[in-house]
Motif scaffolding. Structure first.
Motif, PDB file in Angstrom:
ATOM      1  N   UNK A  27      16.812  -6.615  19.450  1.00 33.79           N
ATOM      2  CA  UNK A  27      16.234  -6.400  20.773  1.00 33.79           C
ATOM      3  C   UNK A  27      17.046  -5.468  21.672  1.00 33.79           C
ATOM      4  N   UNK A  28      17.995  -4.749  21.059  1.00 33.91           N
ATOM      5  CA  UNK A  28      18.834  -3.840  21.842  1.00 33.91           C
ATOM      6  C   UNK A  28      18.471  -2.389  21.509  1.00 33.91           C
ATOM      7  N   UNK A  29      17.678  -1.768  22.375  1.00 31.79           N
ATOM      8  CA  UNK A  29      17.279  -0.391  22.120  1.00 31.79           C
ATOM      9  C   UNK A  29      18.444   0.581  22.265  1.00 31.79           C
ATOM     10  N   UNK A  30      18.313   1.769  21.722  1.00 30.41           N
ATOM     11  CA  UNK A  30      17.143   2.265  20.977  1.00 30.41           C
ATOM     12  C   UNK A  30      17.053   1.664  19.568  1.00 30.41           C
ATOM     13  N   UNK A  31      15.894   1.887  18.944  1.00 30.76           N
ATOM     14  CA  UNK A  31      15.647   1.356  17.607  1.00 30.76           C
ATOM     15  C   UNK A  31      15.545   2.501  16.594  1.00 30.76           C
ATOM     16  N   UNK A  32      15.922   2.196  15.363  1.00 32.34           N
ATOM     17  CA  UNK A  32      15.819   3.184  14.294  1.00 32.34           C
ATOM     18  C   UNK A  32      15.029   2.632  13.123  1.00 32.34           C
ATOM     19  N   UNK A  33      14.457   3.527  12.321  1.00 31.57           N
ATOM     20  CA  UNK A  33      13.694   3.142  11.136  1.00 31.57           C
ATOM     21  C   UNK A  33      14.188   3.923   9.935  1.00 31.57           C
ATOM     22  N   UNK A  34      14.467   3.196   8.857  1.00 34.54           N
ATOM     23  CA  UNK A  34      14.851   3.805   7.595  1.00 34.54           C
ATOM     24  C   UNK A  34      13.668   3.717   6.634  1.00 34.54           C
TER      25      UNK A  34
ATOM     26  N   UNK B 150      21.983   5.773   5.426  1.00 35.28           N
ATOM     27  CA  UNK B 150      22.082   5.046   4.164  1.00 35.28           C
ATOM     28  C   UNK B 150      22.010   6.073   3.041  1.00 35.28           C
ATOM     29  N   UNK B 151      22.774   5.868   1.976  1.00 27.99           N
ATOM     30  CA  UNK B 151      22.767   6.868   0.918  1.00 27.99           C
ATOM     31  C   UNK B 151      21.446   6.979   0.174  1.00 27.99           C
ATOM     32  N   UNK B 152      20.670   5.881   0.098  1.00 22.12           N
ATOM     33  CA  UNK B 152      19.451   5.892  -0.711  1.00 22.12           C
ATOM     34  C   UNK B 152      18.168   5.858   0.117  1.00 22.12           C
ATOM     35  N   UNK B 153      18.246   5.372   1.358  1.00 23.12           N
ATOM     36  CA  UNK B 153      17.064   5.202   2.193  1.00 23.12           C
ATOM     37  C   UNK B 153      17.258   5.997   3.487  1.00 23.12           C
ATOM     38  N   UNK B 154      16.614   7.138   3.632  1.00 24.15           N
ATOM     39  CA  UNK B 154      16.912   8.037   4.760  1.00 24.15           C
ATOM     40  C   UNK B 154      16.447   7.495   6.112  1.00 24.15           C
ATOM     41  N   UNK B 155      17.194   7.834   7.140  1.00 21.69           N
ATOM     42  CA  UNK B 155      16.808   7.524   8.517  1.00 21.69           C
ATOM     43  C   UNK B 155      15.648   8.433   8.909  1.00 21.69           C
ATOM     44  N   UNK B 156      14.579   7.827   9.410  1.00 20.70           N
ATOM     45  CA  UNK B 156      13.421   8.617   9.832  1.00 20.70           C
ATOM     46  C   UNK B 156      13.656   9.195  11.222  1.00 20.70           C
TER      47      UNK B 156
ATOM     48  N   UNK C 234       0.832  -1.201   0.000  1.00 26.51           N
ATOM     49  CA  UNK C 234       0.000   0.000   0.000  1.00 26.51           C
ATOM     50  C   UNK C 234       0.868   1.253   0.000  1.00 26.51           C
ATOM     51  N   UNK C 235       0.615   2.140  -0.949  1.00 18.95           N
ATOM     52  CA  UNK C 235       1.356   3.392  -1.103  1.00 18.95           C
ATOM     53  C   UNK C 235       2.838   3.169  -1.376  1.00 18.95           C
ATOM     54  N   UNK C 236       3.206   1.939  -1.794  1.00 18.54           N
ATOM     55  CA  UNK C 236       4.617   1.591  -2.047  1.00 18.54           C
ATOM     56  C   UNK C 236       5.477   2.042  -0.872  1.00 18.54           C
ATOM     57  N   UNK C 237       4.954   1.775   0.342  1.00 18.55           N
ATOM     58  CA  UNK C 237       5.610   2.241   1.566  1.00 18.55           C
ATOM     59  C   UNK C 237       6.162   1.066   2.355  1.00 18.55           C
ATOM     60  N   UNK C 238       7.357   1.244   2.929  1.00 23.60           N
ATOM     61  CA  UNK C 238       7.969   0.221   3.775  1.00 23.60           C
ATOM     62  C   UNK C 238       9.053   0.858   4.625  1.00 23.60           C
ATOM     63  N   UNK C 239       9.402   0.170   5.718  1.00 25.75           N
ATOM     64  CA  UNK C 239      10.389   0.684   6.661  1.00 25.75           C
ATOM     65  C   UNK C 239      11.331  -0.438   7.069  1.00 25.75           C
ATOM     66  N   UNK C 240      12.608  -0.123   7.134  1.00 25.58           N
ATOM     67  CA  UNK C 240      13.612  -1.043   7.644  1.00 25.58           C
ATOM     68  C   UNK C 240      13.822  -0.736   9.118  1.00 25.58           C
ATOM     69  N   UNK C 241      13.605  -1.730   9.971  1.00 24.36           N
ATOM     70  CA  UNK C 241      13.706  -1.563  11.416  1.00 24.36           C
ATOM     71  C   UNK C 241      14.979  -2.257  11.910  1.00 24.36           C
TER      72      UNK C 241
END
Length: 491
Positions: free
Chosen positions: A404-411, A348-354, A330-337
């Motif tokens: 399982x080691x916080x904190x967590x990031x999403x790209x 990452x050069x192509x996928x920005x850190x949120x 949906x919406x061509x949306x996805x996140x790397x956790x």
């Protein structure tokens, strides 16, 4: 030199009467990229009188812009030297498994002759380094000659066929002009033959006789025009990613949100020339589209989720396979956790850190995901990864690690935010020797095709392997040149 046939318009076919007094060649090749160069060289070596037409002022085309991956296997000299076992049967079985509409005759020939084709390439004047890069990368970072560049280690293929690395790269560091090196050598070898090369000279029309056979080519060089007679014409003029009208009609996914991979002349001219004599087009709605989230390889241990907070693809997939699946969401949306233990680099050069979050619940809310969805998905993944398992998507154990080691990031892997790039995969229907076919499957006499304007092995992004375009372009270009040269005695 600009194409006089803009948009999606098909050039008109000229009648044989225009050839009165025209120069005559056994083989005319349209396009001096990888496929066209290989076709011209083999035709000339077979004794044909060859004319090679190139719209640009120099040789190379899109092939010269590539890093220099060739997808080859079956027991190549590089595979043997680095202890990587492969066989023609394994290569055949793998390509049959990952190709949506596989042509067994073409794939059998490509697999059986792949090792010998590598020898032919090296005889141009270089050697692939006898070394293996074992990491997870888009392209070898150094001059390593071999790596995995497809989904050979990805489920279900690794269970169906013994995996083998087949991504052979020209000895240039990283993504720095390996394709251009091979084109330069091809140009040198062609110069050693009697083949004639005319730069800044583009084909504008095909010429046919009363039976419908292709018997010549009309050309244009700035304001000068002319025609040449030909026993055979080989079209190797690239894809259509630089033609906005054709992209909008056939591959709208390659729209304004993507960076197009191609040269100025990837405008579909070759396909439109073929269509002018009723050639069939195949796989026109398919494209290679990708926004790699690795390297660093540690990022492959993370999870990729959609807007529902659910995984939908094995994260160790080849990058265009992952991207192919992202575009289906949906919406061509996805996140790397990722957790903090596996974020070797913060960007990452192509996928920005949120952003980063101290708790998974906070990350879930920050991404706008349904309450509890990401928490559940990540918990299940971590539980299974701790046991070295992934029952949901069968990620290879080498890339399983609890996050399982916080904190967590999403790209952000979302189309329009991440930098996606792509090119077209559709082309003219042709047989194993490059003879162009009609919708009915009949051969158009005198017309051949190879490279990005021909439909052969590369058919979609989900099954693509890096090096397929150069590999099949050079191999089937050679076959088309030899076959075209074989018609001269009967003409």
């Amino acid at each position: 030199m600009a194409d006089e046939t803009p948009g999606t318009a098909v050039p008109p076919v000229l009648d044989e009467s225009v050839l009165a007094g025209a120069e005559a060649f056994d083989v005319v090749v349209v396009g001096f990229g990888m496929a066209g160069a290989c076709a011209a060289l083999e035709a000339a070596r077979a004794g044909a009188r060859v004319l090679l037409l190139e719209r640009a002022a120099v040789h190379g085309g899109t092939s010269s812009m590539s890093g220099g991956h060739f997808y080859l296997g079956g027991g190549t000299a590089v595979q043997r030297a680095t202890g990587q076992h492969d066989s023609p049967d394994a290569m055949f079985d793998y390509l049959m498994a990952v190709t949506p509409a596989p042509d067994a005759v073409k794939i059998r020939a490509y697999a059986d002759e792949s090792a010998a084709h590598l020898d032919w390439l090296e005889a141009l004047g270089f050697e692939f380094e006898r070394s293996f890069f074992a990491g997870k990368a888009v392209i070898q970072p150094g001059t390593e000659g071999l790596m995995y560049t497809g989904n050979e280690l990805v489920w279900p293929f690794r269970d169906q066929v013994p995996p083998a690395p087949r991504g052979h790269k020209v000895p240039r560091p990283g993504d720095t002009g390996g394709g251009g090196l091979v084109l330069d050598l091809l140009a040198e070898r062609i110069a050693e033959t009697d083949a004639e090369v005319r730069f800044e000279t583009g084909a504008t029309n095909l010429v046919t006789d009363g039976s419908g056979a292709v018997v010549g080519v009309a050309w244009r060089r700035f304001e000068e025009t002319g025609v040449v007679r030909a026993a055979s014409v080989v079209i190797a003029a690239g894809g259509f990613v630089m033609n906005p009208a054709m992209v909008a009609e056939h591959t709208p996914s390659l729209g304004s949100k993507l960076f197009t991979l191609g040269s100025t002349y990837d405008d579909g001219l070759g396909l439109r020339l073929g269509r002018s004599v009723d050639a069939a087009w195949e796989h026109m709605d398919e494209a290679f589209i990708t926004a790699p989230f690795y390297p660093p390889s540690d990022f492959v241990t993370g999870i990729v989720v959609n807007k529902l907070g659910r995984r939908f693809v094995a994260e160790d997939s080849y990058h265009s396979r992952t991207s192919y699946n992202v575009l289906q969401q949906t919406d061509a949306a996805a996140y790397l956790i990722l957790d903090s233990a596996h974020m070797a680099e913060p960007t990452l050069p192509l996928c920005p850190l949120i952003d980063g979050w101290e708790a998974v619940e906070e990350m879930e809310a920050g991404l706008g995901l349904p309450a509890g969805a990401l928490v559940e998905t990540l918990w299940a993944y971590n539980e299974n990864a701790a046991r070295g398992e992934d029952p949901d998507f069968h990620k290879h154990p080498d890339w399983l690690a609890p996050q399982d080691q916080g904190p967590w990031g999403a790209f952000d892997l979302t189309l329009g935010t991440a930098v996606y790039a792509g090119f077209t995969l559709g082309g003219l229907a042709c047989d194993v020797d490059g003879r162009v076919l009609t919708e009915a499957g009949t051969v158009i006499a005198g017309l051949y095709a190879a490279g990005a304007c021909a439909a052969n092995i590369a058919q979609d992004g989900a099954g693509y392997s890096s090096g397929t375009q150069l590999g099949e372009g050079s191999y089937f270009g050679r076959r088309a040149g030899c076959s075209a040269a074989g018609r001269r005695a009967a003409s």
